[in-house]
Design a protein around this motif. Structure first.
Motif, mmCIF file in Angstrom:
data_model
loop_
_atom_site.group_PDB
_atom_site.id
_atom_site.type_symbol
_atom_site.label_atom_id
_atom_site.label_comp_id
_atom_site.label_asym_id
_atom_site.label_seq_id
_atom_site.Cartn_x
_atom_site.Cartn_y
_atom_site.Cartn_z
ATOM 1 N N LYS A 148 0.824 -1.213 0.000
ATOM 2 C CA LYS A 148 0.000 0.000 0.000
ATOM 3 C C LYS A 148 0.854 1.257 0.000
ATOM 4 O O LYS A 148 1.998 1.267 0.476
ATOM 5 C CB LYS A 148 -0.917 0.017 1.229
ATOM 6 C CG LYS A 148 -1.975 -1.083 1.218
ATOM 7 C CD LYS A 148 -2.834 -1.021 2.476
ATOM 8 C CE LYS A 148 -4.004 -1.990 2.401
ATOM 9 N NZ LYS A 148 -3.608 -3.382 2.179
ATOM 10 N N GLY A 149 0.256 2.313 -0.542
ATOM 11 C CA GLY A 149 0.898 3.614 -0.497
ATOM 12 C C GLY A 149 1.075 4.059 0.949
ATOM 13 O O GLY A 149 0.217 3.797 1.795
ATOM 14 N N GLY A 150 2.189 4.726 1.224
ATOM 15 C CA GLY A 150 2.462 5.177 2.578
ATOM 16 C C GLY A 150 3.396 4.248 3.336
ATOM 17 O O GLY A 150 3.853 4.585 4.428
ATOM 18 N N TRP A 151 3.709 3.081 2.733
ATOM 19 C CA TRP A 151 4.646 2.162 3.369
ATOM 20 C C TRP A 151 6.068 2.568 3.018
ATOM 21 O O TRP A 151 6.378 2.872 1.861
ATOM 22 C CB TRP A 151 4.416 0.731 2.910
ATOM 23 C CG TRP A 151 3.156 0.106 3.438
ATOM 24 C CD1 TRP A 151 2.179 0.692 4.186
ATOM 25 C CD2 TRP A 151 2.737 -1.254 3.237
ATOM 26 N NE1 TRP A 151 1.186 -0.198 4.475
ATOM 27 C CE2 TRP A 151 1.493 -1.399 3.907
ATOM 28 C CE3 TRP A 151 3.278 -2.335 2.566
ATOM 29 C CZ2 TRP A 151 0.799 -2.614 3.915
ATOM 30 C CZ3 TRP A 151 2.589 -3.539 2.577
ATOM 31 C CH2 TRP A 151 1.361 -3.674 3.241
ATOM 32 N N VAL A 152 6.948 2.544 4.019
ATOM 33 C CA VAL A 152 8.358 2.888 3.817
ATOM 34 C C VAL A 152 9.168 1.602 3.686
ATOM 35 O O VAL A 152 8.945 0.635 4.418
ATOM 36 C CB VAL A 152 8.888 3.724 5.006
ATOM 37 C CG1 VAL A 152 10.396 3.939 4.894
ATOM 38 C CG2 VAL A 152 8.164 5.064 5.069
ATOM 39 N N VAL A 153 10.099 1.589 2.725
ATOM 40 C CA VAL A 153 10.968 0.424 2.563
ATOM 41 C C VAL A 153 11.945 0.387 3.742
ATOM 42 O O VAL A 153 12.745 1.304 3.924
ATOM 43 C CB VAL A 153 11.756 0.491 1.238
ATOM 44 C CG1 VAL A 153 12.649 -0.742 1.099
ATOM 45 C CG2 VAL A 153 10.813 0.601 0.052
ATOM 46 N N LYS A 154 11.861 -0.676 4.530
ATOM 47 C CA LYS A 154 12.704 -0.788 5.724
ATOM 48 C C LYS A 154 13.960 -1.627 5.465
ATOM 49 O O LYS A 154 15.073 -1.211 5.764
ATOM 50 C CB LYS A 154 11.906 -1.396 6.876
ATOM 51 C CG LYS A 154 12.675 -1.477 8.199
ATOM 52 C CD LYS A 154 11.790 -2.028 9.303
ATOM 53 C CE LYS A 154 12.546 -2.162 10.622
ATOM 54 N NZ LYS A 154 13.003 -0.851 11.138
ATOM 55 N N THR A 155 13.765 -2.817 4.912
ATOM 56 C CA THR A 155 14.914 -3.663 4.594
ATOM 57 C C THR A 155 14.744 -4.296 3.225
ATOM 58 O O THR A 155 13.620 -4.530 2.766
ATOM 59 C CB THR A 155 15.113 -4.791 5.637
ATOM 60 O OG1 THR A 155 14.008 -5.705 5.547
ATOM 61 C CG2 THR A 155 15.224 -4.235 7.053
ATOM 62 N N ILE A 156 15.868 -4.585 2.581
ATOM 63 C CA ILE A 156 15.896 -5.297 1.302
ATOM 64 C C ILE A 156 16.863 -6.463 1.471
ATOM 65 O O ILE A 156 18.062 -6.265 1.701
ATOM 66 C CB ILE A 156 16.364 -4.388 0.146
ATOM 67 C CG1 ILE A 156 15.401 -3.210 -0.035
ATOM 68 C CG2 ILE A 156 16.480 -5.187 -1.151
ATOM 69 C CD1 ILE A 156 15.854 -2.200 -1.084
ATOM 70 N N ASN A 157 16.344 -7.668 1.389
ATOM 71 C CA ASN A 157 17.151 -8.876 1.619
ATOM 72 C C ASN A 157 17.939 -8.780 2.925
ATOM 73 O O ASN A 157 19.120 -9.131 2.999
ATOM 74 C CB ASN A 157 18.094 -9.133 0.440
ATOM 75 C CG ASN A 157 17.361 -9.690 -0.772
ATOM 76 O OD1 ASN A 157 16.184 -10.056 -0.689
ATOM 77 N ND2 ASN A 157 18.037 -9.749 -1.901
ATOM 78 N N GLY A 158 17.290 -8.260 3.953
ATOM 79 C CA GLY A 158 17.903 -8.167 5.269
ATOM 80 C C GLY A 158 18.748 -6.936 5.505
ATOM 81 O O GLY A 158 19.161 -6.658 6.633
ATOM 82 N N GLN A 159 19.003 -6.155 4.451
ATOM 83 C CA GLN A 159 19.817 -4.941 4.586
ATOM 84 C C GLN A 159 18.927 -3.754 4.968
ATOM 85 O O GLN A 159 17.948 -3.462 4.278
ATOM 86 C CB GLN A 159 20.551 -4.634 3.271
ATOM 87 C CG GLN A 159 21.364 -3.349 3.297
ATOM 88 C CD GLN A 159 22.031 -3.054 1.961
ATOM 89 O OE1 GLN A 159 22.127 -3.937 1.090
ATOM 90 N NE2 GLN A 159 22.481 -1.832 1.775
ATOM 91 N N ASP A 160 19.274 -3.089 6.037
ATOM 92 C CA ASP A 160 18.494 -1.932 6.492
ATOM 93 C C ASP A 160 18.734 -0.756 5.547
ATOM 94 O O ASP A 160 19.857 -0.291 5.385
ATOM 95 C CB ASP A 160 18.917 -1.555 7.912
ATOM 96 C CG ASP A 160 17.991 -0.498 8.528
ATOM 97 O OD1 ASP A 160 17.262 0.175 7.769
ATOM 98 O OD2 ASP A 160 18.013 -0.341 9.761
ATOM 99 N N VAL A 161 17.669 -0.289 4.897
ATOM 100 C CA VAL A 161 17.782 0.826 3.948
ATOM 101 C C VAL A 161 16.850 1.972 4.324
ATOM 102 O O VAL A 161 16.642 2.886 3.537
ATOM 103 C CB VAL A 161 17.464 0.362 2.503
ATOM 104 C CG1 VAL A 161 18.467 -0.684 2.034
ATOM 105 C CG2 VAL A 161 16.039 -0.184 2.411
#
Length: 203
Positions: free
Chosen positions: A120-133
């Motif tokens: 959904k819109g409004g979600w922030v990307v927190k991790t990508i493949n375990g990497q904190d971004v």
């Protein structure tokens, strides 16, 4: 000169005059016509790129570091993910989902992955493949995602944009890709929800 001789000459003059008045761009294959055709192509691609990258009036500024609320884990099997647009947080840090394609056309449709997973819109990307971004540079997050639907910087028409920024900020993460999204407590997202009848503007 007889009247019979004058008539063919007069006809020839009239035809020549008409041909002179015709715009050269009207002939198929003429340089002017080709230039106009190329201009239309460039304008269409440029407009799509600008429209895709530009902020919307409904975009509400946010701090990516404030995304400490509920999290959702999503697995994307392959690219593209069906997320059309992200926006950076304050200071160009982090990335928030803004637009998700509103349908899955067939089972396994990669561009329907976001929709099927309930992103959904409004979600922030927190991790990508375990990497904190969560608070990484926005372009770094985009490069890790390497989602061509969302990121038109890698289109041929805008290749210079990538060169201008000095190349990739990060190598694309390997797929399948595990992404954790986080919400911002109290943040009110006011973006557009794309319905099942949504179609790209350039089609």
């Amino acid at each position: 000169m007889t009247g019979a001789t004058r008539r063919p000459l007069l006809s020839l003059v009239l035809v020549a005059g008409v041909l002179c008045l015709l715009p050269s761009s009207g002939f198929v294959g003429s340089p002017a016509a080709q230039l106009r055709a190329d201009s239309r192509v460039v304008a269409r691609v440029g407009a799509e790129y600008t429209e895709r990258q530009s902020p919307r009036d409904a975009d509400i500024p946010f701090d990516a570091a404030a995304a400490t609320g509920a999290t959702v884990d999503v697995s994307f099997k392959k690219r593209p993910f069906g997320i059309l647009r992200y926006t950076p947080g304050n200071g160009d840090k982090g990335a928030m989902v803004q637009e998700v394609i509103g349908k899955s056309r067939y089972p396994g449709d990669p561009q329907g992955q976001g929709f099927a997973a309930g992103v959904k819109g409004g979600w922030v990307v927190k991790t990508i493949n375990g990497q904190d971004v969560q608070t990484e540079d926005f372009n770094t997050v985009m490069d890790l995602l390497d989602d061509e639907v969302a990121d038109p910087r890698f289109s041929k028409s805008v290749a210079l944009a990538l060169e201008k920024q000095g190349g990739r900020k990060a190598q694309p993460a390997e797929a399948p890709m595990a992404i954790t999204y986080a919400t911002i407590p109290g943040y009110e997202w006011k973006g557009e929800v794309l319905g099942a009848d949504w179609e790209p503007a350039h089609r």
